[in-house]
Design an enzyme around this catalytic site. Structure first.
Site, PDB file in Angstrom:
ATOM      1  N   LYS A 194      26.555 106.835  92.937  1.00 15.72           N
ATOM      2  CA  LYS A 194      24.623 107.292  92.973  1.00 15.72           C
ATOM      3  C   LYS A 194      25.600 108.663  91.741  1.00 15.72           C
ATOM      4  O   LYS A 194      26.000 110.042  91.423  1.00 15.72           O
ATOM      5  CB  LYS A 194      24.976 107.766  94.305  1.00 15.72           C
ATOM      6  CG  LYS A 194      23.111 107.152  93.770  1.00 15.72           C
ATOM      7  CD  LYS A 194      22.933 107.640  95.806  1.00 15.72           C
ATOM      8  CE  LYS A 194      22.110 107.547  96.528  1.00 15.72           C
ATOM      9  NZ  LYS A 194      21.224 107.915  97.770  1.00 15.72           N
TER      10      LYS A 194
HETATM   11  O1  G3P Z   1      18.991 108.017 100.125  1.00 13.09           O
HETATM   12  C1  G3P Z   1      18.104 109.075  99.741  1.00 13.09           C
HETATM   13  C2  G3P Z   1      16.733 109.080 100.929  1.00 13.09           C
HETATM   14  O2  G3P Z   1      16.534 107.439 100.853  1.00 13.09           O
HETATM   15  C3  G3P Z   1      16.737 109.969 101.178  1.00 13.09           C
HETATM   16  O3  G3P Z   1      15.430 110.691 102.207  1.00 13.09           O
HETATM   17  O4  G3P Z   1      14.353 111.175 103.853  1.00 13.09           O
HETATM   18  O5  G3P Z   1      16.187 112.516 102.271  1.00 13.09           O
HETATM   19  O6  G3P Z   1      13.525 112.050 101.765  1.00 13.09           O
HETATM   20  P1  G3P Z   1      15.209 111.536 103.062  1.00 13.09           P
END
Ligand code: G3P
Length: 221
Positions: A84
């Site tokens: 990533k």
């Molecule tokens: O993997 C990255 C992403 O899904 C993060 O999600 O909920 O932290 O905005 P969030």
């Protein structure tokens, strides 16, 4: 549409896999920090071995050399390890070099369609638009996904759209309607998806009616 789990928790992945719902996993530093008191390298190795598909693991370096070094270390962990890389100019350079080495990259922290186009052009295998975080600032996260889909279709781009920062089942439904390749779901969203109050109500009614015919469950004895 493939379903990935957005987690670094081994138990959640085991459950999701046992339901036949998990095609891959995405992790990030924030998710890793929730696995307190555990060695993250050991966790990642276990995740790679129990996941029936790609597992995204994020670099922490922000400069090209650092990203490349960390990317190669990540890839050494397993054939299903996907690196990533954040959407920055150094990130784009790293994506290009990793593509030349045939190492798959998930380009993360994407917030507009042109970032997705550039990541694809540099050679990313996946682009990850963060829909929930866009909604949080009153932008239309799913609208951005639809625009990315349109652009990728216009130019026959093979890079996969991996919808991230998903907060609810409606994000998942809209991803499927748009034709996103992958959604990565927090475990609580994955668990909500198969549920419907009418399903629960129907089960209760069937069970009550059955008991009228077989009060002691004779049929299955
Ligand atoms: O993997 C990255 C992403 O899904 C993060 O999600 O909920 O932290 O905005 P969030």
């Amino acid at each position: 549409m493939k379903i990935f789990l957005d987690t670094a928790n081994v138990e959640e992945i085991k459950q999701g896999v046992s339901w036949g719902l998990v095609d891959g996993v995405t992790t990030n530093p924030s998710l890793a920090s929730r696995e307190k008191g555990k060695d993250f390298k050991t966790i990642v190795k276990e995740i790679l071995s129990i996941t029936p598909g790609p597992v995204s693991i994020e670099v922490i370096a922000e400069d090209y050399d650092g990203m490349m070094k960390q990317a190669l270390k990540i890839r050494e962990l397993g054939d299903n390890a996907v690196v990533k890389i954040p959407m920055t100019l150094s990130g784009l350079r790293a994506i290009k070099s990793l593509k030349e080495k045939k190492i798959p990259v998930n380009c993360t922290l994407i917030f507009n369609p042109l970032q997705a186009l550039f990541a694809a052009k540099s050679g990313a295998e996946y682009v990850s638009p963060f829909v929930g975080r866009l909604d949080d600032i009153s932008e239309d996260g799913m609208g951005i996904v639809a625009q990315i889909k349109q652009i990728f279709t216009n130019y026959d781009i093979e890079t996969k759209i991996l919808v991230a920062s998903i907060r609810n089942p409606v994000h998942v439904l809209r991803s499927a309607i748009i034709g996103a390749d992958v959604v990565t779901l927090p475990f609580d969203v994955l668990k909500k998806l198969p549920s419907h109050p009418k399903t629960d109500e129907g089960l209760i009614r069937f069970s009550e009616d059955w008991k009228k015919i077989f009060p002691s469950g004779e049929f299955f004895l």
